[in-house]
Design a protein around this motif. Structure first.
Motif, PDB file in Angstrom:
ATOM      1  N   SER A   1      -4.420  -5.955   3.882  1.00 26.63           N
ATOM      2  CA  SER A   1      -5.190  -5.205   2.882  1.00 26.63           C
ATOM      3  C   SER A   1      -4.469  -3.992   2.325  1.00 26.63           C
ATOM      4  O   SER A   1      -4.830  -3.490   1.256  1.00 26.63           O
ATOM      5  CB  SER A   1      -6.514  -4.750   3.493  1.00 26.63           C
ATOM      6  N   GLY A   2      -3.457  -3.489   3.031  1.00 29.66           N
ATOM      7  CA  GLY A   2      -2.784  -2.263   2.614  1.00 29.66           C
ATOM      8  C   GLY A   2      -3.571  -1.010   2.956  1.00 29.66           C
ATOM      9  O   GLY A   2      -3.166   0.096   2.570  1.00 29.66           O
ATOM     10  N   LYS A   3      -4.662  -1.140   3.693  1.00 29.03           N
ATOM     11  CA  LYS A   3      -5.473   0.016   4.052  1.00 29.03           C
ATOM     12  C   LYS A   3      -4.920   0.712   5.292  1.00 29.03           C
ATOM     13  O   LYS A   3      -4.372   0.073   6.187  1.00 29.03           O
ATOM     14  CB  LYS A   3      -6.918  -0.413   4.301  1.00 29.03           C
ATOM     15  N   ILE A   4      -5.079   2.045   5.321  1.00 29.66           N
ATOM     16  CA  ILE A   4      -4.670   2.827   6.486  1.00 29.66           C
ATOM     17  C   ILE A   4      -5.779   2.743   7.525  1.00 29.66           C
ATOM     18  O   ILE A   4      -6.922   3.149   7.262  1.00 29.66           O
ATOM     19  CB  ILE A   4      -4.412   4.301   6.106  1.00 29.66           C
ATOM     20  N   VAL A   5      -5.471   2.212   8.699  1.00 31.23           N
ATOM     21  CA  VAL A   5      -6.483   2.068   9.751  1.00 31.23           C
ATOM     22  C   VAL A   5      -6.379   3.170  10.792  1.00 31.23           C
ATOM     23  O   VAL A   5      -7.299   3.339  11.599  1.00 31.23           O
ATOM     24  CB  VAL A   5      -6.382   0.686  10.429  1.00 31.23           C
TER      25      VAL A   5
ATOM     26  N   MET B   1      -0.864   0.855   8.900  1.00 31.82           N
ATOM     27  CA  MET B   1      -1.375   0.172   7.708  1.00 31.82           C
ATOM     28  C   MET B   1      -1.605  -1.301   8.003  1.00 31.82           C
ATOM     29  O   MET B   1      -0.758  -1.955   8.625  1.00 31.82           O
ATOM     30  CB  MET B   1      -0.382   0.304   6.549  1.00 31.82           C
ATOM     31  N   CYS B   2      -2.725  -1.826   7.540  1.00 22.71           N
ATOM     32  CA  CYS B   2      -3.007  -3.251   7.662  1.00 22.71           C
ATOM     33  C   CYS B   2      -2.106  -4.035   6.710  1.00 22.71           C
ATOM     34  O   CYS B   2      -2.048  -3.744   5.511  1.00 22.71           O
ATOM     35  CB  CYS B   2      -4.476  -3.518   7.356  1.00 22.71           C
TER      36      CYS B   2
ATOM     37  N   HIS C   1       1.338   6.668  11.019  1.00 20.18           N
ATOM     38  CA  HIS C   1       0.317   6.014  10.226  1.00 20.18           C
ATOM     39  C   HIS C   1       0.367   4.507  10.486  1.00 20.18           C
ATOM     40  O   HIS C   1       1.454   3.935  10.646  1.00 20.18           O
ATOM     41  CB  HIS C   1       0.537   6.273   8.735  1.00 20.18           C
TER      42      HIS C   1
ATOM     43  N   GLY D   1       0.825  -1.193   0.000  1.00 18.80           N
ATOM     44  CA  GLY D   1       0.000   0.000   0.000  1.00 18.80           C
ATOM     45  C   GLY D   1       0.860   1.243   0.000  1.00 18.80           C
ATOM     46  O   GLY D   1       2.097   1.174  -0.033  1.00 18.80           O
TER      47      GLY D   1
ATOM     48  N   TYR E   1       0.023  -5.191  11.596  1.00 22.07           N
ATOM     49  CA  TYR E   1       0.101  -3.829  11.093  1.00 22.07           C
ATOM     50  C   TYR E   1       1.546  -3.402  10.834  1.00 22.07           C
ATOM     51  O   TYR E   1       2.491  -3.894  11.467  1.00 22.07           O
ATOM     52  CB  TYR E   1      -0.535  -2.851  12.090  1.00 22.07           C
TER      53      TYR E   1
END
Length: 542
Positions: A328-332, A324-325, A322, A263, A285
């Motif tokens: 998934s590459g999503k920012i949580v 990141m998962c 930041h 990501g 993460y």
């Protein structure tokens, strides 16, 4: 080529040992090792006493005395018989060319050091890493690539313009891999620095430079984090984007040279991405720090260094962390935190509530109280000029971030324990690798006994008791304490801590401390003191 199965006799120390082939017969003696039959061989020397600044200077800040050496060491104490493998330590070892002295600790050409433990015996060695930058400098007797603070001298303006063009393509950047060393999951050993081209493969037994590690993807970029996260199953790193400020988070699997994007993190402040020398991870993460100490293209183009070298301090841009998962590459989470300056993160883990839900991320680092002067303090002139009385080392602490995962816009940054426990100095850290990304209790790092101008103790940090145990040898400068766990251990601190120590007298020794008691269990004198080194890794014997 030199026969590396024999040992040179250094002209000053007149110490020589015979290097043994690593076969079963030669490793039948246990516990205390003795020097073997003497044999000598001529080795090209890199020594230049005047240029190296060795006149009454601490050996930690002088150039390595010769390109390569290997021999068995006499051990005082007893080496654990379970300790079987090779400790490798990388770092800058040559800080001069002819009569020209380099400016900064991070400029030196890389020297890889090994300590091979087997059946209670210890064989040591060191060798210059043969980067293109090092070979060109030796051949031309001048700096030919851009180092941390050094820039090639140009004969005329057009030559300077041409070199700038090479800078944008990355051709003029150094491949001097003088920062870290890692063992990939497939067994390959890499020496690294912050330039991507400075990823070099070495043989962990002979220390020979085998060639450049060529990334087979098309991700491009010139720099990456000097400290990837490396396990038996993956290689994670950050690629800063200097044009569109942010970071690519990438993964590489064992047996490949291809990085794949997990990501991207976009920076929230400042004119450029913040420096990411290192970063932490948890089980699920990846933590991406955004420091207000940011890359500066203008400083990178300069022919002479600024006080912050390739960076600029932008406190007005604020600081962020930041999360990141991995999957998934999503920012949580993306939160603002107090201003901070760190080179090295120690570890991170997920904080859970009583129902097992992850509520926050805890991330620990060696934090320099948001004070950038530590960068300039590492100039060699400063390190060599210490008179033993002035307490000039900037304060540092274990900075503990708490990053909430409930959508809150702010995170916390506080000291994990009283900085006076470790002399208000903190850097060069290691943990039990089995606890990477997990809740942990212990860490090992360098602290201080003041007055001093550089970390001069080894310290064991206990985050439960909020206490530290400190090891100190008057006048000595120890390198990063590296923890090696005992096979089959069930306690987090069951193992040994390895460090290489440079003495004020000009001598040096390898040191082993008990990971639990933090008491010395063995030391082995080197034939001469080695310059200060940076980071290491462990290569277990198969």
């Amino acid at each position: 080529m030199l026969d590396f199965d024999r040992i040179s006799n250094h002209r000053n120390n007149r110490v020589s040992f015979l290097v043994r082939k690593q076969d079963k017969q030669s490793l039948t003696i246990t516990h205390v090792a003795s020097p073997l039959r003497r044999q000598q061989i001529s080795v090209p020397s890199v020594e230049n006493d005047a240029a190296a600044g060795r006149n009454n200077q601490h050996v930690a800040w002088t150039s390595v005395r010769q390109e390569r050496w290997e021999g068995e060491l006499h051990v005082q104490g007893e080496l654990p018989l379970w300790l079987k493998g090779t400790y490798l330590r990388n770092g800058p070892g040559l800080w001069h060319l002819e009569n020209y002295n380099f400016r900064h600790l991070f400029d030196g050409y890389a020297t890889i050091v090994k300590l091979h433990f087997e059946n209670g015996r210890l064989v040591a060695g060191h060798r210059q890493i043969e980067s293109e930058a090092y070979k060109a400098a030796r051949k031309n007797k001048k700096i030919c690539f851009r180092e941390f603070s050094e820039v090639p001298k140009h004969e005329n303006f057009m030559a300077y313009v041409g070199e700038l063009a090479n800078l944008f393509s990355g051709a003029s950047l150094t491949d001097n891999a003088n920062t870290g060393v890692v063992k990939l999951g497939d067994g390959r050993v890499l020496c690294l620095t912050e330039t991507q081209k400075g990823s070099l493969i070495i043989d962990p037994n002979t220390l020979e430079t085998l060639g450049r590690f060529e990334y087979s993807d098309n991700l491009g970029g010139l720099i990456h984090s000097a400290h990837p996260i490396v396990t038996d199953t993956e290689f994670l790193t950050l690629l800063p984007d200097l044009l569109n400020p942010g970071y690519l988070v990438v993964r590489m699997e064992p047996g490949t040279n291809e990085r794949k994007v997990i990501g991207r993190v976009n920076c929230r402040g400042g004119p450029a991405a913040g420096w990411v020398h290192s970063f932490p991870v948890t089980e699920h993460y990846i933590i991406v720090p955004e420091m207000p100490l940011r890359y500066c293209a203008q400083n990178l183009l300069r022919a002479e260094p600024t006080p912050l070298y390739k960076f600029e301090w932008h406190p007005e841009s604020k600081a962020f962390v930041h999360v990141m998962c991995k999957a998934s590459g999503k920012i949580v989470a993306s939160v603002e935190v107090p201003l901070f300056v760190t080179f090295h993160f120690i570890n991170a883990y997920e904080e859970e509530d009583e129902d097992g839900r992850v509520t926050a991320i805890i991330a620990d680092c060696c934090e320099h109280n948001a004070d950038t002067t530590i960068l300039d303090q590492l100039r060699l002139q400063n390190l060599r000029s210490f008179n033993g009385n002035d307490d000039v080392l900037p304060d540092a602490r274990v900075g503990r971030f708490r990053i909430p995962l409930d959508g809150s816009p702010f995170g916390k940054l506080e000291a994990a324990l009283d900085p006076d426990e470790h002399g208000r100095a903190m850097d060069m850290c290691s943990i039990n690798p089995a606890y990477l990304g997990k809740k942990y209790r212990y860490a090992y790092a360098c602290g201080a006994q003041r007055p001093c101008n550089f970390p001069n103790t080894l310290t064991k940090l206990d985050f439960v008791e909020k206490k530290a145990k400190n090891w100190h040898d008057e006048g000595a400068v120890p390198s990063e304490p590296f923890f090696v766990a005992r096979p089959g251990a069930t306690e987090e601190d069951d193992g040994v801590v390895i460090s290489l120590v440079s003495e004020k007298s000009g001598n040096g020794y390898a040191l082993l401390l008990d990971g639990s008691t933090f008491e010395e269990i063995a030391r082995a004198k080197l034939p001469y003191g080695l310059p200060y080194g940076l980071h290491g890794c462990w290569v277990p014997k198969k």
